[in-house]
Write a protein that holds these residues in place. Structure first.
Motif, mmCIF file in Angstrom:
data_model
loop_
_atom_site.group_PDB
_atom_site.id
_atom_site.type_symbol
_atom_site.label_atom_id
_atom_site.label_comp_id
_atom_site.label_asym_id
_atom_site.label_seq_id
_atom_site.Cartn_x
_atom_site.Cartn_y
_atom_site.Cartn_z
ATOM 1 N N VAL A 13 50.083 47.646 46.078
ATOM 2 C CA VAL A 13 50.664 48.669 45.202
ATOM 3 C C VAL A 13 51.804 49.404 45.891
ATOM 4 O O VAL A 13 52.569 50.121 45.236
ATOM 5 N N ASP A 14 51.926 49.229 47.209
ATOM 6 C CA ASP A 14 53.010 49.876 47.949
ATOM 7 C C ASP A 14 54.282 49.039 47.988
ATOM 8 O O ASP A 14 55.307 49.503 48.487
ATOM 9 N N ARG A 15 54.242 47.830 47.476
ATOM 10 C CA ARG A 15 55.397 46.935 47.533
ATOM 11 C C ARG A 15 56.353 47.201 46.380
ATOM 12 O O ARG A 15 55.934 47.542 45.264
ATOM 13 N N GLY A 16 57.646 46.997 46.632
ATOM 14 C CA GLY A 16 58.621 47.096 45.565
ATOM 15 C C GLY A 16 58.312 46.115 44.454
ATOM 16 O O GLY A 16 57.997 44.959 44.716
ATOM 17 N N GLY A 17 58.388 46.575 43.226
ATOM 18 C CA GLY A 17 58.074 45.719 42.087
ATOM 19 C C GLY A 17 56.622 45.759 41.669
ATOM 20 O O GLY A 17 56.223 45.032 40.752
ATOM 21 N N ALA A 18 55.802 46.600 42.334
ATOM 22 C CA ALA A 18 54.391 46.704 41.958
ATOM 23 C C ALA A 18 54.271 47.236 40.534
ATOM 24 O O ALA A 18 54.940 48.205 40.159
ATOM 25 N N ARG A 19 53.403 46.614 39.745
ATOM 26 C CA ARG A 19 53.249 46.975 38.325
ATOM 27 C C ARG A 19 51.763 47.157 38.039
ATOM 28 O O ARG A 19 51.114 46.264 37.509
ATOM 29 N N ASP A 20 51.233 48.311 38.380
ATOM 30 C CA ASP A 20 49.795 48.507 38.253
ATOM 31 C C ASP A 20 49.323 48.423 36.801
ATOM 32 O O ASP A 20 48.337 47.754 36.493
ATOM 33 N N GLY A 21 50.024 49.107 35.888
ATOM 34 C CA GLY A 21 49.612 49.078 34.485
ATOM 35 C C GLY A 21 49.746 47.702 33.868
ATOM 36 O O GLY A 21 48.847 47.228 33.159
ATOM 37 N N ALA A 22 50.859 47.026 34.123
ATOM 38 C CA ALA A 22 51.083 45.694 33.557
ATOM 39 C C ALA A 22 50.077 44.693 34.109
ATOM 40 O O ALA A 22 49.587 43.816 33.385
ATOM 41 N N VAL A 23 49.751 44.813 35.403
ATOM 42 C CA VAL A 23 48.789 43.885 36.000
ATOM 43 C C VAL A 23 47.396 44.121 35.427
ATOM 44 O O VAL A 23 46.651 43.168 35.159
ATOM 45 N N LEU A 24 47.022 45.382 35.202
ATOM 46 C CA LEU A 24 45.725 45.667 34.602
ATOM 47 C C LEU A 24 45.625 45.039 33.212
ATOM 48 O O LEU A 24 44.600 44.448 32.854
ATOM 49 N N ARG A 25 46.711 45.138 32.435
ATOM 50 C CA ARG A 25 46.696 44.516 31.106
ATOM 51 C C ARG A 25 46.598 42.995 31.220
ATOM 52 O O ARG A 25 45.894 42.342 30.438
ATOM 53 N N ALA A 26 47.306 42.416 32.204
ATOM 54 C CA ALA A 26 47.253 40.963 32.395
ATOM 55 C C ALA A 26 45.855 40.514 32.814
ATOM 56 O O ALA A 26 45.377 39.457 32.391
ATOM 57 N N VAL A 27 45.185 41.317 33.638
ATOM 58 C CA VAL A 27 43.814 40.992 34.040
ATOM 59 C C VAL A 27 42.909 40.955 32.814
ATOM 60 O O VAL A 27 42.085 40.037 32.645
ATOM 61 N N ALA A 28 43.071 41.947 31.934
ATOM 62 C CA ALA A 28 42.244 41.993 30.722
ATOM 63 C C ALA A 28 42.559 40.844 29.775
ATOM 64 O O ALA A 28 41.666 40.311 29.106
ATOM 65 N N GLU A 29 43.829 40.426 29.719
ATOM 66 C CA GLU A 29 44.232 39.370 28.796
ATOM 67 C C GLU A 29 43.919 37.980 29.342
ATOM 68 O O GLU A 29 43.487 37.090 28.596
ATOM 69 N N LYS A 30 44.122 37.769 30.647
ATOM 70 C CA LYS A 30 44.063 36.425 31.199
ATOM 71 C C LYS A 30 42.797 36.119 31.991
ATOM 72 O O LYS A 30 42.462 34.948 32.192
ATOM 73 N N LEU A 31 42.098 37.164 32.464
ATOM 74 C CA LEU A 31 40.913 36.919 33.289
ATOM 75 C C LEU A 31 39.624 37.264 32.554
ATOM 76 O O LEU A 31 38.748 36.429 32.403
ATOM 77 N N THR A 32 39.504 38.486 32.123
ATOM 78 C CA THR A 32 38.310 38.918 31.405
ATOM 79 C C THR A 32 38.604 40.241 30.717
ATOM 80 O O THR A 32 39.217 41.133 31.319
ATOM 81 N N PRO A 33 38.179 40.414 29.464
ATOM 82 C CA PRO A 33 38.411 41.692 28.795
ATOM 83 C C PRO A 33 37.495 42.799 29.297
ATOM 84 O O PRO A 33 37.778 43.987 29.086
ATOM 85 N N ALA A 34 36.397 42.434 29.953
ATOM 86 C CA ALA A 34 35.401 43.423 30.386
ATOM 87 C C ALA A 34 35.793 44.032 31.727
ATOM 88 O O ALA A 34 35.087 43.898 32.733
ATOM 89 N N VAL A 35 36.956 44.687 31.782
ATOM 90 C CA VAL A 35 37.438 45.293 33.023
ATOM 91 C C VAL A 35 37.556 46.801 32.836
ATOM 92 O O VAL A 35 37.768 47.298 31.722
ATOM 93 N N LEU A 36 37.458 47.506 33.945
ATOM 94 C CA LEU A 36 37.554 48.962 33.931
ATOM 95 C C LEU A 36 38.272 49.421 35.186
ATOM 96 O O LEU A 36 37.824 49.137 36.300
ATOM 97 N N ALA A 37 39.390 50.118 35.007
ATOM 98 C CA ALA A 37 40.101 50.680 36.150
ATOM 99 C C ALA A 37 39.265 51.808 36.748
ATOM 100 O O ALA A 37 38.806 52.697 36.031
#
Length: 671
Positions: free
Chosen positions: A130-154
């Motif tokens: 998350v400290d790297r340039g280009g880090a996208r925490d919100g977009a990655v969380l949505r991608a995790v829910a869409e592509k890996l499993t919907p049962a995720v919780l930040a």
């Protein structure tokens, strides 16, 4: 103390080895964090791993979190070494799946998560970098829910993402939005919570929600997501708390029958084998005689050494009990995947697809073929899926591969560890054969041109795809001695490794329909006369001729491995890509536009995947993203490819009999 056997899994370069270093540092095991780039990490101990900056072999390291001892297993991220991951899955209590906040969900991430969910392994997700340039925490969380499993919780939020000062703030019971989302997610799997959530009579206590979160995470129903940076340490404390609170500790009865499994084998300085064993039940003590292996390889040996993992080191021990991992010495002949003690029939052999590529290994200089085979056999002990294929006709040996990187690693390992230089022939695809219909053949003792003192009749029938091969009897079990019966069955299984076109035959039923032999004959002075008595060698030599005759009458179809692919690229570049896919014999589906991006899914022969990977950057200006994985085998269209045979070729009777009778006359059993 409790024990938790924890796997760290990720797509290559997501930062899992760096996370392992940070966890060891946080636990006080190491004073200084190692660097993947510098080759100074604790778990990447092989010289080749340090040179390349990638994990090739799984490694175990231990640390304490409160009253829990965590045996952490760092696994390779590159898809060419998926076999290492596969072996680890059978020994895990829980896992942390690492996702890069910059690159997001990648191809191997999806493969791993699908498998973790299928096996119901409790899994936490750690979004790293998350400290790297280009880090996208919100977009990655949505991608995790869409592509890996919907049962995720930040489990927290990121402040100042994409900067060196990025901070990760855990959510608490005071965060109403978090508790609402938590209650909603948990209510999907708990009727009591659902009723309370729907009626909304009173807010559920936060401690009650956390207890249920631990229970549902332990059943792999939900997957908490943590954010952080393995390099700066941001968010790692929260992850450690999650590992301690949410992942279940090992279970097992230390006083029960001994049962465990081997997930890794190494050779010591003196050449002795060391087996990494996860114990599920019972206790193994120093100098115990321990049974191990499967079926006809079942053996027993004395345990001469036990190493336990403790605070980052392996220490000598006198016993290992249920739930723990240890290194055992003295079990000569033990292999990866072997059960120790009581075998567990519920553990399948495979989770991932087998290798679909192979290549001939050529020693440099050519004279070192014997040394090469011995060295490759040593490598196959550590990775059975290398699957050596010895061609005695051409004096060649080939290995099975997942990809080109694995080929480079095999080459470097042979040079570094054994001093053997090698090159590889062109990589080819591993096909298989399936019977088209039913075929039968038989040969009767002392009839026609059957030179062997044996009667064998076999019928080949097709079986459902994916069912493998089976062997049955239509003759009385006592019609021949068990040694002769066993010789036929063993030879059938060996012969099916090379079908009409030279590929392994699968998905068939082979039935023994005829059997007959001449009993042991002696002269008057009681000496055994082989010329008048059937031996196992007669049946081993005749069976390939009969089986291949039956298989030829049944007919076979060659099937090639097919990968499912997903290609994401700029929409305006779809036109130039489609002809390339057609040339590679890919079958794409309907393009799905998403703004300026187009997603294309379809199937492609495994032989074309590497070519597509090489062409994609130039075709898409470096913006194309390709995901692919084995899907199925499909019949080859057109002329089927032939694989050179490595046996005495029972398809050609005259040559086969010449080679076989010559070997017998020389006093050698060619089998």
């Amino acid at each position: 103390m409790h024990t938790l056997n924890l796997g760290i899994l990720a797509h290559v370069d997501a930062g899992k080895t760096s996370l392992t270093e940070r966890l060891l540092h946080t636990a006080g095991v190491i004073d200084e964090i190692g660097s993947v780039d510098d080759g100074s990490t604790r778990t990447d101990s092989l010289a080749l791993e340090r040179q390349r900056g990638i994990t090739i072999k799984s490694a175990v390291v231990s640390f304490a979190v409160g009253d829990t001892t965590v045996n952490l297993i760092d696994t390779p991220g590159h898809p060419d070494f998926i076999a290492e991951v596969e072996r680890v899955l059978n020994v895990l209590d829980g896992a942390v799946l690492v996702v890069s906040a910059v690159e997001g969900v990648q191809a191997q991430t999806r493969v791993l998560m699908r498998t973790l969910r299928r096996l119901r392994i409790p899994t936490l997700i750690f979004v790293n970098k998350v400290d790297r340039g280009g880090a996208r925490d919100g977009a990655v969380l949505r991608a995790v829910a869409e592509k890996l499993t919907p049962a995720v919780l930040a489990m927290g939020r990121v402040e100042e993402p994409g900067t060196p000062g990025a901070r990760c703030v855990p959510y608490t019971g005071a965060d109403t939005a978090h508790t609402d989302r938590l209650a909603e997610l948990l209510a999907d799997h708990d009727d009591t919570l659902l009723a309370a959530y729907v009626e909304d009579t009173a807010p559920l206590p936060y401690h009650r929600l956390r207890e249920e979160l631990a229970a549902q995470t332990g059943r792999a129903l939900v997957h908490p997501v943590y954010f952080g940076s393995a390099i700066t340490g941001a968010g790692v404390d929260a992850l450690v708390d999650g590992v301690r609170e949410l992942l279940p500790a090992s279970r097992g009865d230390a006083a029960g029958p001994v049962s465990g499994t081997v997930f890794k084998v190494e050779r010591g300085p003196g050449g002795e084998r060391t087996a990494y064993v996860r114990m599920f039940s019972g206790t193994v003590r120093l100098r115990d005689r321990l049974p191990f292996g499967r079926d006809d390889r079942r053996a027993e040996a004395k345990v001469t050494g036990i190493d336990l993992f403790d605070q980052g080191s392996a220490v000598r021990g006198t016993a290992v009990g249920a739930g723990r991992i240890a290194r055992l010495r003295g079990l000569d002949g033990i292999r990866i995947g072997d059960p120790v003690g009581l075998p567990d029939a519920s553990v399948p052999d495979r989770w991932f697809a087998p290798p679909t590529l192979e290549s001939v290994v050529v020693p440099v200089p050519p004279a070192g073929r014997g040394e090469l085979h011995a060295a490759l056999a040593r490598l196959a002990e550590q990775d059975p899926l290398i699957d050596l294929r010895q061609d005695d006709v051409r004096k060649e040996v080939s290995v099975s591969l997942y990809g080109e990187v694995q080929k480079e690693v095999v080459q470097a390992t042979l040079a570094d560890e054994f001093g053997i230089g090698v090159t590889f022939r062109e990589t080819t695809t591993i096909c298989l054969e399936r019977p088209n219909g039913t075929g039968a053949a038989h040969e009767i003792i002392d009839e026609g041109d059957n030179p062997f003192l044996a009667t064998v009749g076999l019928r080949v029938d097709p079986a459902p795809a994916g069912s493998g091969n089976s062997y049955r009897l239509e003759v009385e079990l006592g019609s021949m001695p068990s040694s002769l019966m066993r010789a036929v069955e063993d030879t059938v299984r060996e012969t099916l490794e090379q079908g009409i076109h030279g590929w392994r035959v699968t998905d068939c039923v082979v039935t023994l329909t005829h059997s007959g032999y001449w009993p042991r004959q002696s002269h008057s002075h009681a000496t055994f006369d082989k010329s008048m008595s059937s031996t196992a060698g007669d049946f081993r030599n005749l069976t390939p001729l009969v089986l291949m005759d039956a298989l030829r009458r049944a007919g076979t179809t060659v099937h090639e491995p097919i990968h499912r692919f997903r290609l994401e690229l700029p929409a305006e570049l779809l036109g130039p890509v489609l002809p390339v896919l057609a040339r590679l014999r890919a079958v794409p589906g309907t393009p799905a536009p998403h703004g300026d991006v187009c997603v294309l899914e379809g199937e492609i022969p495994a032989a074309g995947v590497h070519g597509l990977q090489q062409l994609l950057p130039s075709l898409t200006r470096g913006e194309g993203v390709l995901e692919s994985g084995f899907a199925r085998h499909r019949p080859v269209v057109g002329t089927p490819p032939d694989r050179p045979r490595t046996d005495r070729d029972p398809l050609h009777r005259k040559e086969y009999l010449l080679r076989t009778t010559r070997g017998v006359a020389a006093g050698a059993d060619p089998r």
